[in-house]
Design an enzyme around this catalytic site. Structure first.
Site, PDB file in Angstrom:
ATOM      1  N   ASP A  80      39.710  26.146  38.101  1.00 13.65           N
ATOM      2  CA  ASP A  80      39.884  26.760  39.416  1.00 13.65           C
ATOM      3  C   ASP A  80      41.046  26.087  40.137  1.00 13.65           C
ATOM      4  O   ASP A  80      41.411  24.957  39.812  1.00 13.65           O
ATOM      5  CB  ASP A  80      38.623  26.555  40.269  1.00 13.65           C
ATOM      6  CG  ASP A  80      37.482  27.483  39.866  1.00 13.65           C
ATOM      7  OD1 ASP A  80      37.715  28.432  39.098  1.00 13.65           O
ATOM      8  OD2 ASP A  80      36.352  27.259  40.348  1.00 13.65           O
ATOM      9  N   ARG A 114      44.443  33.257  35.669  1.00 11.34           N
ATOM     10  CA  ARG A 114      43.695  34.054  36.647  1.00 11.34           C
ATOM     11  C   ARG A 114      44.530  34.127  37.915  1.00 11.34           C
ATOM     12  O   ARG A 114      44.895  33.097  38.478  1.00 11.34           O
ATOM     13  CB  ARG A 114      42.350  33.387  36.977  1.00 11.34           C
ATOM     14  CG  ARG A 114      41.596  34.111  38.093  1.00 11.34           C
ATOM     15  CD  ARG A 114      40.447  33.283  38.646  1.00 11.34           C
ATOM     16  NE  ARG A 114      39.467  32.977  37.627  1.00 11.34           N
ATOM     17  CZ  ARG A 114      38.607  31.948  37.717  1.00 11.34           C
ATOM     18  NH1 ARG A 114      38.639  31.133  38.756  1.00 11.34           N
ATOM     19  NH2 ARG A 114      37.736  31.731  36.759  1.00 11.34           N
TER      20      ARG A 114
HETATM   21  C1  LIG Z   1      36.829  35.631  39.783  1.00 15.86           C
HETATM   22  C2  LIG Z   1      37.427  35.010  40.993  1.00 15.86           C
HETATM   23  C3  LIG Z   1      37.810  33.683  40.949  1.00 15.86           C
HETATM   24  C4  LIG Z   1      38.407  33.093  42.057  1.00 15.86           C
HETATM   25  N1  LIG Z   1      38.880  31.809  41.955  1.00 15.86           N
HETATM   26  C5  LIG Z   1      39.563  31.279  42.982  1.00 15.86           C
HETATM   27  C6  LIG Z   1      40.200  30.009  42.886  1.00 15.86           C
HETATM   28  O1  LIG Z   1      40.141  29.337  41.851  1.00 15.86           O
HETATM   29  N2  LIG Z   1      40.882  29.558  43.960  1.00 15.86           N
HETATM   30  C7  LIG Z   1      40.992  30.273  45.123  1.00 15.86           C
HETATM   31  O2  LIG Z   1      41.663  29.819  46.070  1.00 15.86           O
HETATM   32  N3  LIG Z   1      40.376  31.462  45.250  1.00 15.86           N
HETATM   33  C8  LIG Z   1      39.674  31.982  44.215  1.00 15.86           C
HETATM   34  N4  LIG Z   1      39.099  33.214  44.358  1.00 15.86           N
HETATM   35  C9  LIG Z   1      38.988  33.839  45.704  1.00 15.86           C
HETATM   36  C10 LIG Z   1      40.212  34.653  46.031  1.00 15.86           C
HETATM   37  O3  LIG Z   1      41.315  33.825  46.223  1.00 15.86           O
HETATM   38  C11 LIG Z   1      40.003  35.494  47.315  1.00 15.86           C
HETATM   39  O4  LIG Z   1      39.727  34.632  48.376  1.00 15.86           O
HETATM   40  C12 LIG Z   1      38.900  36.503  47.213  1.00 15.86           C
HETATM   41  O5  LIG Z   1      38.836  37.088  45.946  1.00 15.86           O
HETATM   42  C13 LIG Z   1      39.119  37.621  48.230  1.00 15.86           C
HETATM   43  O6  LIG Z   1      40.323  38.302  47.965  1.00 15.86           O
HETATM   44  P1  LIG Z   1      40.392  39.808  47.384  1.00 15.86           P
HETATM   45  O7  LIG Z   1      41.493  39.850  46.382  1.00 15.86           O
HETATM   46  O8  LIG Z   1      39.077  40.203  46.877  1.00 15.86           O
HETATM   47  O9  LIG Z   1      40.878  40.688  48.579  1.00 15.86           O
HETATM   48  P2  LIG Z   1      40.579  40.751  50.143  1.00 15.86           P
HETATM   49  O10 LIG Z   1      41.920  40.847  50.777  1.00 15.86           O
HETATM   50  O11 LIG Z   1      39.617  39.698  50.602  1.00 15.86           O
HETATM   51  O12 LIG Z   1      39.821  42.120  50.243  1.00 15.86           O
HETATM   52  C14 LIG Z   1      40.566  43.298  50.088  1.00 15.86           C
HETATM   53  C15 LIG Z   1      39.642  44.495  49.974  1.00 15.86           C
HETATM   54  O13 LIG Z   1      38.713  44.308  48.898  1.00 15.86           O
HETATM   55  C16 LIG Z   1      37.486  44.939  49.226  1.00 15.86           C
HETATM   56  N5  LIG Z   1      36.430  43.937  49.350  1.00 15.86           N
HETATM   57  C17 LIG Z   1      36.579  42.611  49.453  1.00 15.86           C
HETATM   58  N6  LIG Z   1      35.380  41.996  49.565  1.00 15.86           N
HETATM   59  C18 LIG Z   1      34.457  42.975  49.537  1.00 15.86           C
HETATM   60  C19 LIG Z   1      33.045  43.009  49.634  1.00 15.86           C
HETATM   61  N7  LIG Z   1      32.320  41.896  49.825  1.00 15.86           N
HETATM   62  N8  LIG Z   1      32.423  44.204  49.576  1.00 15.86           N
HETATM   63  C20 LIG Z   1      33.136  45.334  49.434  1.00 15.86           C
HETATM   64  N9  LIG Z   1      34.474  45.377  49.362  1.00 15.86           N
HETATM   65  C21 LIG Z   1      35.128  44.222  49.404  1.00 15.86           C
HETATM   66  C22 LIG Z   1      37.704  45.611  50.558  1.00 15.86           C
HETATM   67  O14 LIG Z   1      38.179  46.903  50.335  1.00 15.86           O
HETATM   68  C23 LIG Z   1      38.793  44.743  51.174  1.00 15.86           C
HETATM   69  O15 LIG Z   1      39.525  45.389  52.178  1.00 15.86           O
HETATM   70  C24 LIG Z   1      38.556  33.835  43.258  1.00 15.86           C
HETATM   71  C25 LIG Z   1      38.166  35.174  43.295  1.00 15.86           C
HETATM   72  C26 LIG Z   1      37.628  35.771  42.197  1.00 15.86           C
HETATM   73  C27 LIG Z   1      37.259  37.212  42.257  1.00 15.86           C
END
Ligand SMILES: Cc1cc2nc3c(=O)[nH]c(=O)nc-3n(C[C@H](O)[C@H](O)[C@H](O)COP(=O)(O)OP(=O)(O)OC[C@H]3O[C@@H](n4cnc5c(N)ncnc54)[C@H](O)[C@@H]3O)c2cc1C
Length: 309
Positions: free
Chosen positions: A135, A185
């Site tokens: 991560d 990732r």
């Molecule tokens: C598998 C995985 C591993 C990760 N590992 C790390 C890491 O190592 N380090 C790190 O800093 N971050 C990590 N993250 C978190 C990541 O950086 C984001 O903070 C998080 O994924 C939210 O960003 P998003 O791309 O989903 O988009 P966002 O901009 O948060 O959301 C965009 C859109 O996605 C949809 N959406 C988002 N959440 C929801 C929900 N709960 N229900 C319904 N629709 C929703 C909506 O349409 C929203 O408008 C990880 C995320 C994932 C999925």
């Protein structure tokens, strides 16, 4: 503002005590975390795998300040990997590791200790027949994490790393890491970062995410598209098509409890869909970052506080 306050709270011991002691918190945490114990993590993995999804398990913990605790976390991962092997789940389930949980921030020899603990975890993964992804935490750790990943990849070439699109450096890091055999990732990034190093607004972060995707999809590695954002998922699919990638040459990833119907839809369409599944007692930091990401999650939490607190 709200996001910043929640991310600051995610590192506050005072707020932590308050949130952890608040009874309804636990019911809400269950939506994002498989449970406190290893067997709960394994059982949730079984359910996800049976539905056609793959899994990456996170033994919760971060910011470890004690060498014994760091070694204990490595041991917990070794037990987890043995359990995945014994239950026949290792082909479908890997692990995700935060280097800060295995000693990266220890004041003396932190990086060396984190490297050795991560090496133990990688060896256990190799013995089980699965993989590890490191991560990525806040930007002060990026260079150290990538350096440790480079060392480990000499012995474990399948080791995956995470890059965060909100960091201004990430497009260049994607280029460096888009060669054959690399597993990256790409996520948007979950920490509070200063403007000097990170894009701040959603539009700028989304554009940066697409630029990173373009580099990774055009490269020779294995991109892991970690996002719940429908636009990012659509663009990733189009870029894969334009780059003549088949569905075995990249994967989608989402967090446990978030958009499960979309997870199933992507898996049923023939894509590899991996769910990031946390378990363990140290859920506080992870939980607060999930609240910061989505106001609806926070509203749910505050409503529970108002009615029961
Ligand atoms: C598998 C995985 C591993 C990760 N590992 C790390 C890491 O190592 N380090 C790190 O800093 N971050 C990590 N993250 C978190 C990541 O950086 C984001 O903070 C998080 O994924 C939210 O960003 P998003 O791309 O989903 O988009 P966002 O901009 O948060 O959301 C965009 C859109 O996605 C949809 N959406 C988002 N959440 C929801 C929900 N709960 N229900 C319904 N629709 C929703 C909506 O349409 C929203 O408008 C990880 C995320 C994932 C999925």
């Amino acid at each position: 503002m709200l996001r910043s306050a929640l991310l600051a709270a995610s590192r506050s011991p005072q707020v932590r005590t308050m949130v952890e002691k608040f009874p309804p918190t636990h019911a809400i945490v269950e939506r994002f975390v498989a449970g406190d114990r290893l067997d709960q993590g394994v059982s949730a993995t079984e359910t996800l795998v049976a539905s056609g999804r793959k899994v990456t398990l996170d033994h919760l913990g971060e910011d470890t300040k004690d060498a014994d605790q760091a070694a204990g976390t490595a041991l917990a991962y070794e037990h987890l990997l043995t359990a995945l092997k014994d239950t026949g789940l290792a082909a479908d389930a890997e692990v995700s590791v935060k280097l800060s949980a295995v000693g990266q921030f220890l004041p003396v020899d932190g990086e060396k200790i984190a490297l050795e603990n991560a090496r133990r975890i990688c060896q256990a993964a190799a013995d089980a027949g699965t993989t590890v992804t490191l991560d990525m935490e806040d930007h002060t750790t990026t260079d150290s994490t990538l350096a440790i990943a480079r060392e480990l990849r000499a012995d474990f070439p399948w080791l995956g790393v995470v890059l965060q699109a909100y960091l201004r450096r990430t497009e260049a890091d994607c280029r460096d890491l888009s060669g054959a055999g690399s597993r990256v990732r790409i996520c948007k990034g979950a920490y509070k970062e200063p403007e000097s190093v990170a894009f701040q607004g959603k539009r700028d972060v989304d554009l940066a995410y697409v630029r990173a995707l373009k580099v990774l999809m055009a490269g020779e590695g294995y991109p892991m598209v970690a996002s719940h954002d429908p636009n990012m998922i659509k663009i990733a699919g189009q870029l894969a098509e334009w780059n003549k990638r088949d569905t075995t040459s990249f994967e989608y990833q989402m967090l446990f409890g978030i958009r499960p119907e979309e997870q199933l839809r992507l898996a049923e369409a023939g894509n590899t869909m991996r769910v990031y599944l946390p378990y363990g007692q140290e859920w506080y930091g992870y939980f607060m970052r999930r609240l910061a990401e989505r106001p609806a999650n926070l509203t749910f939490f505050l409503r529970a506080m108002a009615t029961r607190g």
